[in-house]
Design a protein around this motif. Structure first.
Motif, PDB file in Angstrom:
ATOM      1  N   ASP A  56       0.827  -1.210   0.000  1.00 34.77           N
ATOM      2  CA  ASP A  56       0.000   0.000   0.000  1.00 34.77           C
ATOM      3  C   ASP A  56       0.862   1.262   0.000  1.00 34.77           C
ATOM      4  N   LYS A  57       1.943   1.270   0.800  1.00 34.68           N
ATOM      5  CA  LYS A  57       2.829   2.431   0.814  1.00 34.68           C
ATOM      6  C   LYS A  57       3.522   2.618  -0.526  1.00 34.68           C
ATOM      7  N   ARG A  58       3.917   1.529  -1.139  1.00 36.02           N
ATOM      8  CA  ARG A  58       4.596   1.614  -2.437  1.00 36.02           C
ATOM      9  C   ARG A  58       3.645   2.135  -3.509  1.00 36.02           C
ATOM     10  N   LEU A  59       2.430   1.624  -3.526  1.00 34.13           N
ATOM     11  CA  LEU A  59       1.453   2.088  -4.515  1.00 34.13           C
ATOM     12  C   LEU A  59       1.091   3.550  -4.291  1.00 34.13           C
ATOM     13  N   GLU A  60       1.036   3.971  -3.036  1.00 33.30           N
ATOM     14  CA  GLU A  60       0.749   5.377  -2.759  1.00 33.30           C
ATOM     15  C   GLU A  60       1.874   6.270  -3.267  1.00 33.30           C
ATOM     16  N   ASN A  61       3.129   5.830  -3.110  1.00 36.12           N
ATOM     17  CA  ASN A  61       4.251   6.602  -3.642  1.00 36.12           C
ATOM     18  C   ASN A  61       4.209   6.669  -5.172  1.00 36.12           C
ATOM     19  N   ILE A  62       3.846   5.564  -5.802  1.00 36.18           N
ATOM     20  CA  ILE A  62       3.728   5.559  -7.262  1.00 36.18           C
ATOM     21  C   ILE A  62       2.640   6.523  -7.712  1.00 36.18           C
ATOM     22  N   ARG A  63       1.519   6.522  -7.012  1.00 36.71           N
ATOM     23  CA  ARG A  63       0.412   7.412  -7.389  1.00 36.71           C
ATOM     24  C   ARG A  63       0.818   8.879  -7.261  1.00 36.71           C
ATOM     25  N   LYS A  64       1.592   9.206  -6.240  1.00 37.68           N
ATOM     26  CA  LYS A  64       2.025  10.591  -6.062  1.00 37.68           C
ATOM     27  C   LYS A  64       3.074  11.005  -7.090  1.00 37.68           C
ATOM     28  N   GLU A  65       3.919  10.083  -7.513  1.00 35.81           N
ATOM     29  CA  GLU A  65       4.998  10.423  -8.443  1.00 35.81           C
ATOM     30  C   GLU A  65       4.569  10.405  -9.901  1.00 35.81           C
ATOM     31  N   ARG A 124       2.302  -5.200 -11.854  1.00 38.03           N
ATOM     32  CA  ARG A 124       3.145  -4.921 -10.691  1.00 38.03           C
ATOM     33  C   ARG A 124       2.629  -3.747  -9.875  1.00 38.03           C
ATOM     34  N   ALA A 125       1.970  -2.801 -10.529  1.00 35.00           N
ATOM     35  CA  ALA A 125       1.418  -1.624  -9.843  1.00 35.00           C
ATOM     36  C   ALA A 125      -0.066  -1.527 -10.166  1.00 35.00           C
ATOM     37  N   PRO A 126      -0.905  -2.301  -9.487  1.00 29.95           N
ATOM     38  CA  PRO A 126      -2.337  -2.327  -9.821  1.00 29.95           C
ATOM     39  C   PRO A 126      -3.066  -1.075  -9.342  1.00 29.95           C
ATOM     40  N   LEU A 127      -2.847   0.027 -10.050  1.00 34.44           N
ATOM     41  CA  LEU A 127      -3.516   1.291  -9.754  1.00 34.44           C
ATOM     42  C   LEU A 127      -4.312   1.724 -10.982  1.00 34.44           C
ATOM     43  N   PRO A 128      -5.462   2.367 -10.795  1.00 41.42           N
ATOM     44  CA  PRO A 128      -6.207   2.855 -11.967  1.00 41.42           C
ATOM     45  C   PRO A 128      -5.402   3.824 -12.826  1.00 41.42           C
ATOM     46  N   VAL A 188      -2.966   1.760 -14.869  1.00 42.30           N
ATOM     47  CA  VAL A 188      -3.703   1.055 -15.925  1.00 42.30           C
ATOM     48  C   VAL A 188      -4.044   2.020 -17.065  1.00 42.30           C
ATOM     49  N   ALA A 189      -4.463   3.249 -16.727  1.00 42.65           N
ATOM     50  CA  ALA A 189      -4.743   4.248 -17.768  1.00 42.65           C
ATOM     51  C   ALA A 189      -3.470   4.615 -18.526  1.00 42.65           C
ATOM     52  N   PHE A 190      -2.353   4.723 -17.827  1.00 44.18           N
ATOM     53  CA  PHE A 190      -1.074   5.019 -18.476  1.00 44.18           C
ATOM     54  C   PHE A 190      -0.681   3.909 -19.450  1.00 44.18           C
ATOM     55  N   VAL A 191      -0.842   2.660 -19.028  1.00 46.82           N
ATOM     56  CA  VAL A 191      -0.501   1.528 -19.888  1.00 46.82           C
ATOM     57  C   VAL A 191      -1.430   1.475 -21.095  1.00 46.82           C
ATOM     58  N   ASN A 192      -2.724   1.700 -20.878  1.00 40.08           N
ATOM     59  CA  ASN A 192      -3.662   1.706 -22.011  1.00 40.08           C
ATOM     60  C   ASN A 192      -3.338   2.818 -23.006  1.00 40.08           C
ATOM     61  N   THR A 193      -2.905   3.960 -22.481  1.00 42.90           N
ATOM     62  CA  THR A 193      -2.520   5.062 -23.377  1.00 42.90           C
ATOM     63  C   THR A 193      -1.333   4.671 -24.239  1.00 42.90           C
ATOM     64  N   LEU A 194      -0.319   4.038 -23.642  1.00 40.90           N
ATOM     65  CA  LEU A 194       0.850   3.611 -24.422  1.00 40.90           C
ATOM     66  C   LEU A 194       0.473   2.545 -25.454  1.00 40.90           C
ATOM     67  N   GLU A 217      -5.425  14.857 -15.848  1.00 43.06           N
ATOM     68  CA  GLU A 217      -6.394  14.061 -15.094  1.00 43.06           C
ATOM     69  C   GLU A 217      -5.805  13.598 -13.762  1.00 43.06           C
ATOM     70  N   GLN A 218      -4.543  13.189 -13.771  1.00 46.42           N
ATOM     71  CA  GLN A 218      -3.920  12.731 -12.535  1.00 46.42           C
ATOM     72  C   GLN A 218      -3.749  13.873 -11.534  1.00 46.42           C
ATOM     73  N   ARG A 219      -3.411  15.047 -12.025  1.00 46.74           N
ATOM     74  CA  ARG A 219      -3.271  16.185 -11.113  1.00 46.74           C
ATOM     75  C   ARG A 219      -4.631  16.595 -10.540  1.00 46.74           C
TER      76      ARG A 219
END
Length: 319
Positions: free
Chosen positions: A163-172, A235-239, A242-248, A268-270
């Motif tokens: 949870d802490k790792r995913l939260e850091n990914i979401r913020k970055e 590896r990073a199951p965050l919405p 997932v949107a970033f991967v779908n965009t690529l 959108e993320q901001r």
């Protein structure tokens, strides 16, 4: 007798903390070595430059292999996890940042030994010092509860780390998307843009940079580029990921301009991050009610009413 039991309990607790501290230090050292190796592979320097420091890294690796060998031997005949549970546990370990093949062995080892350690230490404490003193049923219940806590401890620690790792990914992610927009507008391809972002974020300990570095390595040698991108979402199951991967994926399939897609996604993320901050600010008054009632208001009442009560008591006693 009581002093001997206290000494045994203290030695047992010290041994347990020593073992846990050793594994924590090993995890930190292995993470630093993995980041150096990943950075060297992305920059084209290879593993030789990442291990140029030499002796201490090799000694740490040898000690780590000895410990892993001991764990592998202890867990080789144990199979209390089913195939579905093993797959879910591997996904959980990957989301927590433990992508090593031996991560499942370490997890199984702690899942097997921590209940026994908690059971023995709690038994020594309960039956040696008898702190409860309410009968044998409560003593047995306390020992069994300690064993259950030891059984759940690896899962709780792993989920907390994830949870802490995913939260850091979401913020970055918004900042990384801004850098990807700049790289895309400069004319860099997807692989080159991701490597540039990894090079910039590797100067600080960035969790998202670590994941993007792994994705860049997979893009360079995997036959299916889509599979490498989907591995990032796994590896990073965050919405947002997932949107970033779908965009690529859509950009590579349909030829969508990356800069425009990354701009929309970054905005959108901001906006989402701002909404989460406003939501936390809106919950703040309700969250602060209980601490104010328990800690602030009693002290305020004592300061305001205390002198008047003391004056009344002085007048009453003098009379």
């Amino acid at each position: 007798m009581q002093m001997d039991t206290m000494v045994i309990v203290a030695l047992g607790l010290s041994f347990g903390f020593l073992v846990m501290g050793g594994f924590v230090v090993d995890a930190v050292l292995s993470r630093k070595f993995r980041l150096r190796r990943l950075k060297g592979a992305i920059d084209g320097r290879g593993l030789r430059s990442a291990t140029a420091g030499g002796g201490s890294t090799r000694e740490t690796g040898a000690w780590r292999q000895d410990v892993l060998g001991l764990m592998r031997r202890m867990t080789s005949g144990v199979s209390f996890l089913k195939d579905r549970q093993i797959r879910e546990t591997r996904k959980l370990l990957a989301a927590a940042g433990h992508r090593n093949r031996d991560a499942i062995i370490v997890y199984t080892f702690f899942k097997m030994t921590l209940p026994v350690i908690f059971l023995v230490l709690s038994g020594l404490y309960v039956y040696g010092l008898n702190p409860i003193g309410k009968g044998p049923l409560l003593d047995i219940g306390a020992v069994v509860a300690a064993a259950l806590i030891g059984s759940m401890a690896p899962d709780l620690m792993l989920r907390n780390t994830r949870d802490k790792r995913l939260e850091n990914i979401r913020k970055e992610l918004p900042d990384a998307l801004d850098m990807l927009v700049i790289c895309a507008e400069a004319g860099l391809a997807t692989d080159a843009a991701i490597k540039r972002v990894v090079a910039e974020t590797s100067r600080r300990s960035s969790v998202l940079g670590d994941e993007l570095g792994q994705t860049a390595m997979e893009l360079s040698f995997m036959p299916e580029r889509r599979q490498a991108l989907e591995n990032l979402a796994e590896r990073a199951p965050l919405p947002s990921i997932v949107a970033f991967v779908n965009t690529l994926v859509q950009a590579e399939r349909y030829g969508t301009p990356l800069a425009r897609a990354f701009k929309v996604l970054s905005q959108e993320q901001r906006n989402e991050r701002m909404m989460k901050a406003e939501e936390k600010a809106g919950r703040l008054p309700a969250t602060m009610t209980v601490p104010m009632m328990m800690f602030i208001l009693p002290a305020l009442f004592i300061v305001l009413i205390g002198p008047a009560i003391l004056d009344i008591l002085d007048n009453y006693l003098n009379r």
